[in-house]
Design a protein around this motif. Structure first.
Motif, short mmCIF file in Angstrom:
data_model
loop_
_atom_site.label_atom_id
_atom_site.label_comp_id
_atom_site.label_asym_id
_atom_site.label_seq_id
_atom_site.Cartn_x
_atom_site.Cartn_y
_atom_site.Cartn_z
N LYS A 194 1.09 -1.10 0.19
CA LYS A 194 -0.41 0.37 -0.74
C LYS A 194 0.87 1.42 0.09
CE LYS A 194 -3.98 -2.39 2.51
NZ LYS A 194 -5.16 -2.12 3.75
N VAL A 195 1.75 0.98 -0.63
CA VAL A 195 2.93 2.18 -1.13
C VAL A 195 2.23 3.31 -2.50
CG1 VAL A 195 5.03 2.84 -1.59
CG2 VAL A 195 4.15 1.22 0.46
N THR A 196 2.40 4.73 -2.76
CA THR A 196 2.34 5.23 -3.25
C THR A 196 3.99 5.98 -3.60
OG1 THR A 196 0.22 6.22 -3.48
CG2 THR A 196 1.39 7.11 -4.26
N ILE A 197 4.09 5.17 -5.11
CA ILE A 197 5.77 5.69 -5.34
C ILE A 197 5.44 6.90 -6.23
CG2 ILE A 197 7.92 5.30 -6.55
CD1 ILE A 197 7.26 2.51 -6.05
N HIS A 198 6.24 8.88 -5.61
CA HIS A 198 6.03 9.50 -6.30
C HIS A 198 7.10 9.66 -7.75
CE1 HIS A 198 2.93 11.11 -4.97
NE2 HIS A 198 3.31 10.62 -3.31
N ASP A 199 8.49 9.08 -7.11
CA ASP A 199 9.84 9.50 -8.21
C ASP A 199 10.20 8.15 -8.29
OD1 ASP A 199 9.65 12.98 -8.15
OD2 ASP A 199 9.99 12.27 -5.53
N ASP A 200 11.22 8.32 -8.57
CA ASP A 200 12.27 6.60 -9.21
C ASP A 200 12.78 6.20 -7.22
OD1 ASP A 200 12.57 7.43 -11.92
OD2 ASP A 200 13.99 8.03 -11.90
N SER A 201 12.51 4.65 -7.18
CA SER A 201 12.65 4.23 -6.01
C SER A 201 13.33 3.37 -6.69
CB SER A 201 11.47 4.47 -5.15
OG SER A 201 10.20 5.42 -4.91
N GLU A 202 13.86 2.37 -5.24
CA GLU A 202 14.35 1.03 -5.57
C GLU A 202 14.22 0.36 -4.81
OE1 GLU A 202 18.72 1.06 -6.32
OE2 GLU A 202 18.10 2.42 -8.30
N PHE A 203 14.02 -0.97 -4.59
CA PHE A 203 13.75 -1.53 -3.39
C PHE A 203 14.47 -2.74 -4.11
CE2 PHE A 203 10.25 0.33 -1.76
CZ PHE A 203 9.79 1.01 -2.64
N ASN A 204 15.65 -3.30 -2.79
CA ASN A 204 16.53 -4.81 -3.28
C ASN A 204 16.52 -5.32 -1.85
OD1 ASN A 204 17.49 -3.68 -5.65
ND2 ASN A 204 17.96 -1.90 -4.46
N SER A 205 16.55 -6.53 -2.07
CA SER A 205 17.03 -7.75 -1.04
C SER A 205 18.60 -8.32 -1.86
CB SER A 205 16.30 -7.88 -0.54
OG SER A 205 16.99 -9.12 0.56
N GLY A 206 19.85 -8.39 -0.80
CA GLY A 206 20.61 -9.32 -1.10
C GLY A 206 20.55 -10.78 -1.52
N THR A 207 19.87 -11.14 -0.27
CA THR A 207 19.89 -12.59 -0.03
C THR A 207 18.20 -12.87 -0.27
OG1 THR A 207 20.51 -12.77 1.68
CG2 THR A 207 22.54 -13.45 -0.43
N GLY A 208 17.83 -12.01 0.63
CA GLY A 208 16.18 -12.53 0.55
C GLY A 208 15.00 -12.03 -0.05
N THR A 209 14.28 -12.08 0.55
CA THR A 209 12.46 -11.54 -0.98
C THR A 209 12.49 -10.15 -0.73
OG1 THR A 209 12.09 -14.08 -0.09
CG2 THR A 209 10.78 -12.53 -1.17
N CYS A 210 11.83 -9.85 -2.17
CA CYS A 210 11.27 -8.32 -1.86
C CYS A 210 9.94 -8.53 -2.44
CB CYS A 210 12.26 -7.61 -2.75
SG CYS A 210 12.23 -6.17 -2.88
N LEU A 211 8.99 -8.39 -1.71
CA LEU A 211 7.55 -8.66 -1.82
C LEU A 211 7.44 -6.66 -2.15
CD1 LEU A 211 6.53 -10.96 0.11
CD2 LEU A 211 6.55 -11.69 -2.28
N LEU A 212 6.05 -6.55 -3.65
CA LEU A 212 6.49 -4.82 -3.60
C LEU A 212 4.93 -5.14 -3.66
CD1 LEU A 212 9.30 -5.45 -4.36
CD2 LEU A 212 9.09 -2.77 -5.35
N TYR A 213 3.74 -4.12 -3.35
CA TYR A 213 2.39 -4.09 -3.46
C TYR A 213 2.49 -2.40 -3.61
CZ TYR A 213 1.69 -9.44 -2.07
OH TYR A 213 2.49 -9.90 -2.27
N THR A 214 2.81 -2.25 -4.80
CA THR A 214 2.69 -0.43 -5.00
C THR A 214 1.32 -0.19 -6.01
OG1 THR A 214 3.62 -0.43 -6.64
CG2 THR A 214 5.15 -0.07 -4.72
N SER A 215 1.65 1.19 -5.83
CA SER A 215 0.11 1.94 -5.93
C SER A 215 0.57 3.06 -6.96
CB SER A 215 -1.76 3.18 -5.16
OG SER A 215 -1.46 1.91 -4.72
N PRO A 216 0.79 3.43 -8.38
CA PRO A 216 1.01 4.98 -9.06
C PRO A 216 0.78 5.90 -8.82
CG PRO A 216 -0.76 4.04 -9.85
CD PRO A 216 -0.62 3.00 -9.11
N SER A 217 2.19 6.74 -8.61
CA SER A 217 1.57 8.08 -8.44
C SER A 217 0.97 8.49 -9.00
CB SER A 217 3.15 8.61 -8.22
OG SER A 217 2.61 10.09 -8.12
N PRO A 218 -0.16 10.69 -9.11
CA PRO A 218 -0.34 10.90 -10.10
C PRO A 218 0.21 11.20 -10.94
CG PRO A 218 -1.62 10.83 -7.82
CD PRO A 218 -0.34 10.53 -7.53
#
Length: 230
Positions: A194-218
């Motif tokens: 439930k995250v709204t991204i307004h600009d360039d963003s990065e989500f990273n995990s070296g060896t773990g799990t990365c789960l993203l449920y995002t909303s587009p910015s207007p």
């Protein structure tokens, strides 16, 4: 003889019952107030810290501790544009310290702790924070936040702004927030919901799990609402 024995038994029982109260640590309190137009640097060793919004245009510091005054010191250096507060411990002391900061909007804070955790609520500030093993939490915050912990987890909820979130082995969890994000974990999980991204963003995990449920910015309609994993 029997009477003396009964008295000794009663004394022994009373000492067992009362000893926890007699040995209980006495909590002491330190209160300080500063002008808000100064950048604050707070360096802790073991203490946990809570930061919240002040009700006036002042910086308020409250320290509650049980260490002896011989083993625990709070060093304060105040200059025209800055305040440096440092926790000093000696002789491997027994006890604890809890730190509470109330700050106005737009305050600038530099926080460091060897092992302590940090909790921030209802603020609109610029914060650069690091801890060796402590947990980092943001709730109902606005502003710019750069949070780093070696092994602790990082949690952000109901907040907006610019966020740099890093942990070596802990997890990163971001919920119901919006803004620009740079979230990284070396080996832990990165969970974004439930995250709204307004600009360039990065989500990273070296060896773990990365789960993203995002909303587009207007302002960024190319971002779609979808889960992804890596």
């Amino acid at each position: 003889m029997k009477k003396i024995l009964n008295i000794l038994i009663i004394i022994l029982l009373l000492s067992c019952i009362l000893s926890p109260f007699l040995l209980a640590e006495t909590e002491k309190e330190l209160l300080k107030t500063f002008d808000a137009d100064k950048k604050l640097k707070l360096e802790l060793v073991l203490g946990d810290c809570n930061i919240e919004k002040s009700t006036d245009n002042k910086i308020h510091l409250t320290v509650r501790y049980t260490y002896s005054d011989e083993d625990f010191k709070v060093n304060i250096s105040e200059r025209s544009k800055s305040i440096h507060i440092e926790e000093k411990l000696s002789n491997n002391p027994k006890g604890y310290s809890n730190w509470f900061l109330s700050v106005p909007d737009n305050a600038e804070i530099d926080f460091e702790s060897a092992t302590g955790s940090l909790s921030v609520e209802n603020t609109d500030i610029e914060l650069d924070a690091s801890s060796g093993t402590g947990k980092m939490e943001l709730s109902n915050c606005k502003g710019e936040y750069d949070l780093n912990t070696g092994t602790g987890r990082v949690e952000v909820s109901n907040s907006s702004g610019e966020f740099k979130l890093n942990t070596g082995t802990g997890r990163v969890e971001i919920t119901s927030s919006e803004g620009a994000f740079d979230a990284n974990s070396g080996t832990g999980r990165v969970h974004v919901k439930k995250v709204t991204i307004h600009d360039d963003s990065e989500f990273n995990s070296g060896t773990g799990t990365c789960l993203l449920y995002t909303s587009p910015s207007p302002r960024d309609l190319s971002t779609s609402r979808m889960p992804s994993s890596a």
